[in-house]
Write a protein that holds these residues in place. Structure first.
Motif, PDB file in Angstrom:
ATOM      1  N   ASN A  23      -7.055   3.011  -1.589  1.00 52.93           N
ATOM      2  CA  ASN A  23      -6.999   2.250  -2.842  1.00 52.93           C
ATOM      3  C   ASN A  23      -5.709   2.642  -3.567  1.00 52.93           C
ATOM      4  N   ASN A  67      -5.957 -11.774 -11.304  1.00 49.74           N
ATOM      5  CA  ASN A  67      -6.127 -10.787 -10.224  1.00 49.74           C
ATOM      6  C   ASN A  67      -6.067 -11.424  -8.836  1.00 49.74           C
ATOM      7  N   SER A 109      -7.642   1.261   4.364  1.00 54.72           N
ATOM      8  CA  SER A 109      -8.779   1.444   3.440  1.00 54.72           C
ATOM      9  C   SER A 109      -8.470   2.305   2.226  1.00 54.72           C
ATOM     10  N   LYS A 169      -7.913 -13.340  -3.337  1.00 55.25           N
ATOM     11  CA  LYS A 169      -8.189 -12.291  -4.312  1.00 55.25           C
ATOM     12  C   LYS A 169      -7.498 -10.993  -3.892  1.00 55.25           C
ATOM     13  N   CYS A 188       0.852  -1.192   0.000  1.00 53.55           N
ATOM     14  CA  CYS A 188       0.000   0.000   0.000  1.00 53.55           C
ATOM     15  C   CYS A 188       0.889   1.244   0.000  1.00 53.55           C
ATOM     16  N   PRO A 202      -7.334  -7.537  -2.673  1.00 48.45           N
ATOM     17  CA  PRO A 202      -8.357  -6.706  -2.018  1.00 48.45           C
ATOM     18  C   PRO A 202      -8.574  -5.394  -2.786  1.00 48.45           C
ATOM     19  N   GLU A 203      -9.822  -4.920  -2.826  1.00 47.56           N
ATOM     20  CA  GLU A 203     -10.127  -3.680  -3.542  1.00 47.56           C
ATOM     21  C   GLU A 203      -9.530  -2.475  -2.829  1.00 47.56           C
ATOM     22  N   VAL A 204      -9.519  -2.534  -1.496  1.00 46.50           N
ATOM     23  CA  VAL A 204      -8.894  -1.453  -0.711  1.00 46.50           C
ATOM     24  C   VAL A 204      -7.946  -2.081   0.304  1.00 46.50           C
TER      25      VAL A 204
END
Length: 814
Positions: free
Chosen positions: A567, A544, A565, A556, A521, A558-560
């Motif tokens: 992106n 993905n 949290s 998978k 991140c 993670p979207e965020v």
């Protein structure tokens, strides 16, 4: 002759020390036969007879032998001697060796499930009463274990009964259902109508057309047997028309048994004339074999080592001998297989991990076979496990790419090295060994230099083509000047474009698969890690997903970010998948494909990629070390190594040796035909002395330098190594056990003991690992050291605090 009763020592396919004694009154028992014995309260196993004698065991009452499974031995005396050596040298159990050596189908155990064979037609007219009883039981229950069948049918030889039914395809072991291969029978068409019958039978125009077409096919290929599918495909008629002709008794269909072993369709080519330097090498090898058992052939890439191998194989076949040709990874060597089959046709057998159990048994029998009318393999091409095949008359073992670490077995035991084991196996057969490589390992080269092995060298490329020109590119400067485009420096990108414009092909090497090895991140630096291993998850963009390359755990993306949290995930580093994507963006007009573990999982996937590249349907091939092994492409003019530094910075005394070998091997794919090839190496450390030797193609100086360093720090070839890995789910208990082991070892071996230390990845599949390394001088007694080590480890395993700790012994680790 033995008096009755007599006793037999058998090997069981279990991780247990030594052999076990059973009693029998059988007179026709032979060493090497499979027998059925009871082990424990209820379990039955297939065992191998190792010794027949008349000495009653003192410590326990010998159980009776239950059945003999074979008319003749399936394992010969030389094999059993080889198994003994493997078990003693690599400090493992004889049962582990048996499990590794025998195909699974030859090792029935009472836990196996028996089911009705899908091709069984239900005709029980020729079955015996016991067999009918078993079939009736299986018709009510889908599957039965062998132990359940033993209770159902009150006979001693239940295994013999099941084996007989398996052979007749009435039943099968459930594991066989997992095989994704064709069955053993084919539907063969036979034309059965007489001329008179054909005249008197009313046929439609289409039926007459099919008959005429078939007769023409048969006339053109009188010895060929045609299947239903082949005839319909070639003639273009429907199955309904063919079925009508069968009903009118014009054609007959017979199910015929065929060998699962694929016969070569290669056209035999005449022998090539060896170049002068190849002929000189051949004569030197032949001369060396008069004095020494092992010869090292050091020939640079594209010097034509395979042609020399073919001449030596021909000599052995003329003597009526068998030849074993060992390769590091058989699945990647399609080209060598084709070349050998062009010379030797169906005399070449192939064994590898993609064969199913039944195919492995057929290979085993073909190596044993003495009947000229049946499939015979005097030449066996295989990976390390082919050492265990039942050779009876071995004359030569060729170990190609002998430096490759894939020859070492890591999991499970026996942890043998195929190169070293091949030398001992050849000694048992009084055969010769030829080690071949463009980049021999330090130990082999040293043994050749001190006269233990013979040394033959070929420093010229075939047809006088110059070795590729190797250049390094300083990507540190390119990064500072912001000249990098994705993973490429301006120099390498320009060279790729020029090469492709000239109609040539490019290979790009990056020894890491996936899209990115680390994803983090950008806001809080959170990095997704594996739940079971101490390692970050590798990002695979095509699906993905994030994946652990150690235990296979997948999740998978993670979207965020789970931590903050945001992106804002960023990839660190790059793998083959990312390079492929970058090239498609930079050079969309050219076809780019990658060759790595992810793209070659299918049975023939690697072969399709290699064939497409050979035939020019791929312009740029991106790959891991797969692209360095056994590949010979005519049209490759440029090879690019995108991140050489990633191979150098490992805490391993062999790191530089492996990096040099990999880079020289991949460089050798360039310019194999026609003009001189070009190799570009991207690095942050252009001044590293290794690159100077790489550019000069000076492998001998590199080896000499490595030997000096190893002498200074007491590493092979001056010392022998034994690695001990301890594993436990509780880190504290592991620390106590590892410290205790190291302390006991130091009392016997002093400063020859290194560790205990955690490896770079200290937890895999929820087990913590800790390593201890034992160094033993070449002049010291390795046998005595092993005995002391086994005594100490045995004592620790008996201690109640350490019973859950796993001790893994690895002799000559790589």
């Amino acid at each position: 002759m033995f008096t009755s009763p007599k006793y037999i020592d058998v090997i069981l396919p279990l991780p247990l020390k030594g052999t076990f004694t059973y009693c029998t009154d059988e007179d026709d028992l032979l060493v090497g036969q499979r027998v059925v014995v009871q082990f424990g309260a209820r379990k039955l196993y297939t065992a191998i007879v190792k010794r027949i004698h008349d000495k009653k065991p003192v410590e326990y009452q010998a159980k009776p032998l239950l059945a003999i499974l074979d008319e003749a031995p399936i394992v010969n005396v030389v094999q059993l001697e080889f198994w003994d050596w493997i078990a003693k040298y690599y400090m493992c159990n004889l049962g582990d060796v048996m499990s590794a050596a025998l195909p699974s189908s030859l090792k029935l155990a009472s836990e196996s499930q028996v089911i009705i064979h899908p091709d069984f037609d239900g005709d029980m007219g020729e079955l015996k009463s016991d067999e009918v009883l078993l079939l009736n039981a299986l018709s009510h229950q889908d599957e039965l274990s062998i132990s359940a069948i033993s209770k159902l049918i009150d006979i001693k030889s239940v295994f013999s009964l099941i084996n007989d039914l398996i052979r007749r395809e009435v039943v099968q072991i459930k594991e066989d259902l997992r095989d994704k291969y064709k069955t053993k029978t084919l539907s063969i068409i036979y034309y059965i109508a007489s001329y008179k019958k054909l005249e008197n039978t009313k046929l439609t125009d289409k039926q007459q057309g099919l008959v005429t077409a078939y007769l023409k096919m048969q006339q053109n290929n009188p010895s060929k047997k045609w299947t239903v599918a082949q005839v319909l495909d070639k003639t273009g008629f429907s199955r309904a028309i063919f079925t009508a002709l069968v009903n009118k008794e014009i054609f007959e269909i017979k199910r015929e048994e065929i060998s699962r072993l694929v016969q070569s369709q290669q056209e035999i080519i005449p022998d090539k004339q060896l170049a002068d330097f190849q002929q000189k090498a051949l004569v030197e090898i032949e001369t060396s074999f008069a004095e020494k058992e092992v010869c090292l052939l050091h020939g640079i890439t594209s010097s034509g080592k395979t042609e020399v191998y073919i001449k030596l194989i021909e000599q052995q076949l003329k003597k009526g001998k068998q030849v074993l040709y060992l390769l590091p990874e058989i699945a990647l060597t399609t080209q060598i297989i084709k070349r050998l089959q062009k010379h030797f046709a169906n005399k070449v057998g192939i064994t590898h991990s993609h064969l199913n159990n039944a195919e492995r048994v057929e290979v085993w029998k073909a190596v044993q076979e003495n009947n000229d009318k049946k499939v015979q393999y005097p030449i066996m091409l295989g990976a390390r496990s082919s050492l265990f095949l039942p050779f009876s008359n071995l004359g030569l073992i060729i170990v190609d790419e002998e430096h490759d670490p894939s020859f070492k077995q890591h999991q499970p035991a026996p942890r043998y090295h195929a190169r070293d084991a091949a030398i001992y196996l050849a000694n048992l057969h009084k055969a010769k060994v030829l080690l071949g490589s463009a980049t021999p390992c330090v130990e082999s080269y040293y043994n050749a230099k001190i006269g233990k092995y013979a040394l033959v060298e070929m420093h010229t490329r075939y047809q006088g083509i110059a070795p590729p020109k190797i250049q390094t590119i300083d990507i540190r400067k390119a990064h500072l000047k912001k000249q990098m485009k994705y993973q490429f420096s301006p120099e390498i990108l320009t060279s790729i474009e020029q090469t492709l414009s000239a109609g040539k092909q490019v290979i790009l090497f990056q020894n890491r698969r996936g899209y990115s090895p680390v994803l983090s991140c950008g806001t809080c630096a959170y990095t997704p890690n594996c739940n079971s291993c101490d390692v970050s998850l590798t990002y695979h963009k095509w699906n993905n997903h994030l994946k652990c390359h150690y235990c296979g755990y997948t999740e998978k993306l993670p979207e965020v970010c789970p931590s903050c949290s945001a992106n804002d995930f960023e990839d660190k580093g790059f793998g083959t998948e990312q390079i492929e994507e970058s090239l498609r963006a930079l050079l969309p007009e050219y076809i780019t494909k990658r060759m790595d573990y992810d793209t070659t999982r299918g049975k023939n996937a690697h072969q399709m990629i290699i064939t497409d590249f050979e035939q020019g349907r791929i312009d740029i091939l991106v790959g891991t070390q797969m692209v360095t092994k056994g590949l010979d492409f005519d049209n490759v003019a440029l090879v690019g190594i995108l991140n050489a530094d990633s191979m150098l910075h490992f805490p391993d005394f062999r790191a530089y040796e492996r990096a040099f070998q990999l880079m020289m091997q991949v460089a050798g794919r360039a310019g194999r035909k026609g003009a001189q090839g070009k190799v570009l190496v991207q690095t942050y450390d252009q001044e590293n002395k290794m690159f100077r030797l790489l550019k000069a193609n000076d492998y001998a100086s590199f080896i000499d330098q490595q030997i000096e360093e190893r002498k200074l720090f007491n590493y092979p070839p001056y010392n022998r190594l034994i690695g001990i890995t301890l594993k436990h789910k509780n880190q504290r208990k592991l620390d106590v056990a590892a410290d205790g082991l190291a302390s006991l070892l130091r009392k016997s071996f002093g400063n020859r003991v290194l560790g205990p230390e955690y490896p770079a990845i200290s937890r895999i599949r929820n087990y913590y690992h800790k390593n201890v390394l034992l160094k033993i001088e070449q002049e010291g007694s390795v046998v005595e050291a092993k005995n002391i080590l086994q005594t100490i480890v045995g004592r620790m395993q008996e201690h109640p605090d350490f019973k859950a700790v796993r001790f893994i012994l690895d002799v000559d680790p790589v």
